[in-house]
Design a protein around this motif. Structure first.
Motif, short mmCIF file in Angstrom:
data_model
loop_
_atom_site.label_atom_id
_atom_site.label_comp_id
_atom_site.label_asym_id
_atom_site.label_seq_id
_atom_site.Cartn_x
_atom_site.Cartn_y
_atom_site.Cartn_z
N GLN A 62 26.33 63.47 41.85
CA GLN A 62 25.34 64.45 41.53
C GLN A 62 24.86 64.07 40.12
OE1 GLN A 62 26.93 68.49 41.57
NE2 GLN A 62 25.14 69.34 40.43
N PHE A 63 25.72 63.68 39.23
CA PHE A 63 25.30 63.22 37.91
C PHE A 63 24.73 61.73 37.88
CE2 PHE A 63 28.68 66.58 37.11
CZ PHE A 63 28.06 67.29 36.21
N ALA A 64 24.91 61.09 38.75
CA ALA A 64 24.62 59.66 38.83
C ALA A 64 24.29 59.21 40.15
CB ALA A 64 25.67 58.66 38.10
N PRO A 65 23.12 59.98 40.68
CA PRO A 65 22.70 59.36 42.29
C PRO A 65 22.31 57.97 42.29
CG PRO A 65 21.12 60.78 40.93
CD PRO A 65 22.11 60.87 40.05
N ASN A 66 22.05 57.62 41.53
CA ASN A 66 21.26 56.26 41.64
C ASN A 66 22.49 54.94 41.31
OD1 ASN A 66 18.75 56.85 42.14
ND2 ASN A 66 18.20 57.12 40.19
N ASN A 67 23.53 55.39 41.09
CA ASN A 67 24.90 54.64 40.52
C ASN A 67 25.70 53.92 41.73
OD1 ASN A 67 24.25 54.34 37.93
ND2 ASN A 67 26.27 55.40 37.32
N VAL A 68 25.38 54.81 42.92
CA VAL A 68 26.69 54.42 43.83
C VAL A 68 25.92 54.14 45.52
CG1 VAL A 68 28.64 55.50 45.20
CG2 VAL A 68 28.08 56.02 42.83
N VAL A 69 26.54 53.40 45.94
CA VAL A 69 25.78 53.22 47.36
C VAL A 69 27.23 53.10 48.45
CG1 VAL A 69 23.98 51.97 47.11
CG2 VAL A 69 26.03 50.60 47.23
N PHE A 70 27.38 53.59 49.75
CA PHE A 70 28.41 53.45 50.44
C PHE A 70 28.39 52.07 51.38
CE2 PHE A 70 30.92 54.74 54.14
CZ PHE A 70 32.18 54.81 53.58
N ASP A 71 29.27 51.44 51.33
CA ASP A 71 29.23 49.99 51.99
C ASP A 71 30.25 50.57 53.48
OD1 ASP A 71 30.32 47.86 53.52
OD2 ASP A 71 30.61 46.77 51.43
N ILE A 72 29.50 50.76 54.52
CA ILE A 72 29.81 51.18 55.77
C ILE A 72 30.99 50.28 56.54
CG2 ILE A 72 29.30 51.70 58.20
CD1 ILE A 72 26.62 52.67 57.34
N GLY A 73 30.78 49.14 56.25
CA GLY A 73 31.69 48.20 56.80
C GLY A 73 32.98 48.14 56.38
N SER A 74 33.16 48.21 55.04
CA SER A 74 34.50 48.22 54.10
C SER A 74 34.94 49.87 53.95
CB SER A 74 34.55 47.40 53.12
OG SER A 74 33.44 47.82 52.13
N LYS A 75 33.99 50.66 54.26
CA LYS A 75 34.16 52.06 53.93
C LYS A 75 34.73 52.41 52.49
CE LYS A 75 35.49 53.04 58.69
NZ LYS A 75 36.39 53.48 59.73
N VAL A 76 34.06 51.65 51.40
CA VAL A 76 34.02 52.02 50.17
C VAL A 76 32.93 52.15 49.25
CG1 VAL A 76 36.38 50.81 50.08
CG2 VAL A 76 34.25 49.70 49.55
N TYR A 77 32.87 53.01 48.48
CA TYR A 77 31.61 52.91 47.38
C TYR A 77 31.57 51.86 46.55
CZ TYR A 77 31.72 57.83 49.21
OH TYR A 77 31.82 59.00 50.00
N ARG A 78 30.24 51.35 46.42
CA ARG A 78 30.03 50.26 45.54
C ARG A 78 29.05 50.62 44.60
NH1 ARG A 78 33.03 46.27 47.14
NH2 ARG A 78 33.67 45.89 49.35
N PRO A 79 28.93 49.88 43.39
CA PRO A 79 27.81 50.23 42.21
C PRO A 79 26.71 49.68 42.68
CG PRO A 79 29.31 48.17 41.60
CD PRO A 79 29.81 48.78 42.88
N ALA A 80 25.39 50.35 42.59
CA ALA A 80 24.29 49.97 42.97
C ALA A 80 23.69 48.93 42.01
CB ALA A 80 23.30 51.38 43.00
N GLU A 81 22.69 48.13 42.60
CA GLU A 81 22.06 47.13 41.70
C GLU A 81 21.66 47.78 40.23
OE1 GLU A 81 19.35 44.89 43.67
OE2 GLU A 81 20.40 44.29 45.34
#
Length: 311
Positions: A62-81
């Motif tokens: 909510q505070f940083a909506p452009n910071n995170v993407v969800f990696d469906i394959g490994s089921k973890v969150y990763r930093p966005a570009e």
């Protein structure tokens, strides 16, 4: 990991309490420095359930909506570009966390978060010695103990501990020595059987406000050593200003220790040689009056024959 909100961001984070900030800072840290985040990384760190971890991650997004993407394959969150950290992360705290992990203070074995190597401390305080000293500092009390010095051997002392000091190779305590009626530095490993004197009154003469060496702050100007074969590399290694000067403020009571730790050539004519001397103290007279200036590499005291007493 508790950090400050990144000043480049707006400040809606100020509405959160400290616990919430700790959780969001940890999420930010994992994404920024490790490149991935799972719910277990939050729940294990803070002892919460999966549902609470999910809420924390949602709050971060909510505070940083452009910071995170969800990696469906490994089921973890990763930093966005276009990731921009939500918090300012102190380099020292980050490196401590990466190299030693997060300890809870309850006998946990610290595990590094990455492969890391650092010098093994050869000298550490005994906890049965450290604890009474820290209690005395906090409660402004005196301590009776045995102390073995190079100069006097073992003697019984009463000291008023004022502050802990880490000089890189060992810890000592700054204290008022009632035997000599002056402020001195006492090495923890040379102490034995400390007892806090609960009924002993500490006078103003014995307080930190009366320690001139502790209160006096010296500004040191460090520059690349004139004899260094690659001054451009030295300029890359340290945070010099646009004029090639690094200005540091240290207490007079600690100046000699710090300059020795940093291996700074403090001779007035930059006469020390060796690759270890990447830095030179531009004005050696800035150390004049510091009680341990002679510990600084190459320092020449204008008062001929003056020596520092060994403790």
């Amino acid at each position: 990991m508790s950090e400050s909100p990144n000043p480049a961001r707006s400040d809606p984070l100020e509405s959160l309490n400290r616990t919430q900030l700790e959780r969001l800072a940890h999420i930010d840290f994992r994404l920024y420095f490790l490149g991935e985040l799972g719910r277990a990384d939050v729940s294990d760190r803070f002892g919460t359930g999966p549902a609470a971890a999910t809420r924390d991650i949602a709050a971060y997004r909510q505070f940083a909506p452009n910071n995170v993407v969800f990696d469906i394959g490994s089921k973890v969150y990763r930093p966005a570009e276009n990731f921009v950290p939500l918090f300012e992360h102190s380099p020292q705290r980050v490196l401590t966390a990466l190299s030693q992990g997060f300890g809870q203070g309850l006998g946990d074995v610290l595990e590094p978060m990455l492969r890391c190597e650092f010098p093994v401390p050869l000298s550490q305080p005994n906890m049965q010695v450290l604890a009474p000293i820290t209690r005395a500092i906090h409660q402004r009390k005196a301590v009776r103990l045995g102390y073995t010095s190079v100069e006097s051997g073992r003697t019984e002392r009463e000291i008023v501990p004022l502050a802990l000091v880490d000089i890189g190779i060992r810890w000592h305590v700054r204290a008022f020595d009632r035997r000599h009626r002056q402020f001195r530095d006492f090495v923890f490993t040379r102490m034995d059987n400390p007892v806090v004197l609960s009924d002993s009154q500490v006078t103003r003469e014995e307080s930190v406000e009366s320690d001139d060496q502790w209160s006096r702050v010296i500004e040191l100007e460090l520059v690349p050593h004139p004899a260094h074969p690659r001054p451009e590399v030295v300029l890359m290694d340290y945070p010099f200003d646009e004029h090639g000067v690094m200005r540091l403020k240290v207490r007079a009571a600690n100046a000699g220790y710090m300059l020795r730790r940093w291996t700074v050539d403090c001779s007035p004519d930059h006469s020390l040689r060796g690759m270890e001397y990447a830095l030179w103290l531009r004005d050696a007279l800035s150390l004049y009056g510091s009680s341990n200036a002679q510990l600084a590499p190459g320092y020449r005291d204008p008062r001929a024959g003056t020596k520092i007493k060994a403790i």
